[in-house]
Design an enzyme around this catalytic site. Sequence first.
Site, PDB file in Angstrom:
ATOM      1  N   GLY A  20     -48.383  26.099  45.919  1.00 45.51           N
ATOM      2  CA  GLY A  20     -48.138  25.200  47.039  1.00 45.51           C
ATOM      3  C   GLY A  20     -46.737  25.258  47.605  1.00 45.51           C
TER       4      GLY A  20
ATOM      5  CD  GLU B 288     -52.130  28.460  39.177  1.00 47.38           C
ATOM      6  OE1 GLU B 288     -52.795  28.681  38.157  1.00 47.38           O
ATOM      7  OE2 GLU B 288     -52.436  27.602  40.028  1.00 47.38           O
ATOM      8  N   PRO B 289     -47.763  30.632  43.032  1.00 46.03           N
ATOM      9  CG  PRO B 289     -45.847  31.938  43.341  1.00 46.03           C
ATOM     10  CD  PRO B 289     -46.692  31.290  42.271  1.00 46.03           C
TER      11      PRO B 289
ATOM     12  CE1 TYR C  20     -54.997  30.285  50.657  1.00 47.95           C
ATOM     13  CE2 TYR C  20     -52.705  29.974  51.285  1.00 47.95           C
ATOM     14  CZ  TYR C  20     -53.694  29.994  50.319  1.00 47.95           C
ATOM     15  OH  TYR C  20     -53.368  29.741  49.011  1.00 47.95           O
TER      16      TYR C  20
ATOM     17  NE  ARG D 129     -49.061  27.803  52.356  1.00 41.70           N
ATOM     18  CZ  ARG D 129     -50.157  27.446  53.014  1.00 41.70           C
ATOM     19  NH1 ARG D 129     -50.304  27.768  54.275  1.00 41.70           N
ATOM     20  NH2 ARG D 129     -51.094  26.745  52.421  1.00 41.70           N
TER      21      ARG D 129
ATOM     22  CB  CYS E 205     -68.741  30.502  72.406  1.00 38.89           C
ATOM     23  SG  CYS E 205     -68.980  32.116  73.136  1.00 38.89           S
ATOM     24  CD  GLU E 206     -66.906  26.397  68.276  1.00 36.76           C
ATOM     25  OE1 GLU E 206     -66.465  25.217  68.371  1.00 36.76           O
ATOM     26  OE2 GLU E 206     -68.009  26.691  67.828  1.00 36.76           O
TER      27      GLU E 206
END
Length: 463
Positions: A273, A315-316, A419, A318, A389-390
Site C-alpha cells: 500500500g 508487500e509493495p 493496476y 504499486r 460506449c460509456e
Amino acid sequence: MPAHPAGPRHEDIVHAAAIGEVPHDLNALSPAVWPLTAERVDGVLSVAGVPATDAVAEFGSPLFMLDEKHFRAAARSYAEAYAGADVYYAAKAFLTTRVARWAVEEGLRIDVCTLGEMEVALRAGVPGESLLFHGNNKSVAELRRALEVGVGRIVIDSVTEIERLADLARALGVRPKVLVRVTVGVEAHTHEFIATAHEDQKFGLALAGGVAFAAAQTVASEPAMELIGLHSHIGSQIFDAAGFEVAAHRMAGLVADLVNSGIAVAELNLGGGMGIAYTDDEDPPQVADMAKQLTAIVTRECELAGVPVPRLAVEPGRAIVGSAGITVYEVGTVKAVDLGGRSRLYVSVDGGMSDNIRTALYGADYTVVLANRESVADPVVARVVGKHCESGDVVVRDAWLPGDVRAGDLLAVAATGAYCRSMASNYNYLPRPAVVSAASGECQVMLRRETLDDLLAADAGVD
Ligand SMILES: *Cc1c(COP(=O)(O)O)cnc(C)c1O
C-alpha cells in the site's frame, strides 16, 4: 444592475480548483511522475532512449511502455531499505515472467493470490520457496499446487481454510509455513486512514472479539502446518506511517497475547500500500524513510509489549511498478464542448476503460502530455476519454493540453505501470494492448498485443 455581479462562474471556480494552475511548460516531464529514463528527444517523449513514436509504429497503439531501469531501481531501493526484513513484490499490480525475474534478481520475493499468478512466477523460474500465497478463497486445486511446489508462505484467511490446508498437507506429507491474516480495524486509502474497533470486509480474521487469536491458536496446535507469523494489509496509496503505526500497535498486542500463551510469532507482515505520485501535487515519502519508521514502530511496539521482535515483511506492488510504466495512445477525435461561455476539449484516444479502469473505478488522477511533439500552443482545459460506449469512460478527467492537439497526435499518460494492464478487460471486444519493456535504446515485447482472433478463439460458434 445585473442580479448577479460579474465574476467567475461557480463551475469555473470548481474547475480551476480541480486542475490547478496553468502549468508553466506543458512539455515538461516531471521526474516525480514519469519513469526514470523518460525524456524528450527532438521533442518526442522517449523511454530508455526509445521514442514513443517508434514504439507505437512497431507495436501498435495503445501501448504500455515499462522502464526496466526504473523497475529495477525501485525494487532494489526496497530490498536495500528493508535489509533484515523480507520484501514481497505484489504480483497483482502487474506480472509477467520477465517482471518476476527482475523482481527476484533485485532481491525481492513475490506475493501471488491466484493459481495464475503463481504459475507465471514459477514459469519465470522463481523458486516456490520465494512465493507467498494470499487469497480469501483459495481453491483446493490452488492450495494443492502451492503445496506441491513448496510455496514459502501461505496466508490463512479463514477458519475454513485451516482444515482444508491441513487435510491437503497431510495427504501430501508436507508441512507448510503459514501466516494468519488479521484485520486490525485500520483502513488506509488515498493519504488518509481511519481506525475502528471492527472491520466490515471480506479479508482476514478479526482482531476484535479474539477471532484472530483463536485462529492462530488453532493453527499452532495443528501438526500439519507451522505457524510462522501474522499478516495485516491496511490499504493502498498510503503516504505516511500513521496508519501502519496503529496497525503495528494492535498487531504487537496480538503477538504478546500469543507469546504469553506459549505460541511464538517469528514474522510480522505489514502488507503493501505504499503510495506513489500520479500528479505533481502528490508527495510520497522516501522508501528509506518509510522503512526506518516501520522498523522502528514494530521494534518499539514489541519491546513495549515485552515480546521478541518478529522479522518484518512488506508487500509493495504499486510503489515498484506504478511509476515505471506509461501508456501511449493515439488521438482519434478532438471535440470542443460548450459549457456555457467556456469550453472543454474532449480528446478521444484509441483505448480507455479497458486498459485503465482506475479513473472510472476510483476517480484516480493522472498526468498526461503530448508525446509525439512539443507544442507552444496555449494550454486548454481538456478531458482525455476512451472509445468505449460509456460516458464514464474517462482516462484523465482534468488536464491541461496544448490547444493545437489534434487527430494523429500521441498522448502519454504517466504512472500506469500498476493496476492498468493487470486489470484490463476486453470490453467492447477491444484487444488488450501490448506491454513492452524499454532498456538501452531497445524495446522488447513482454505481452504481445491481442488480436481479434485471440478474442474469437473462445467463441464456440466460430467455424
Ligand atoms: C494489493 C495488495 C498489496 C499491494 O498493494 P500496493 O498498493 O500495490 O502496494 C499487498 N498485499 C496485499 C495483501 C494486497 O492485497
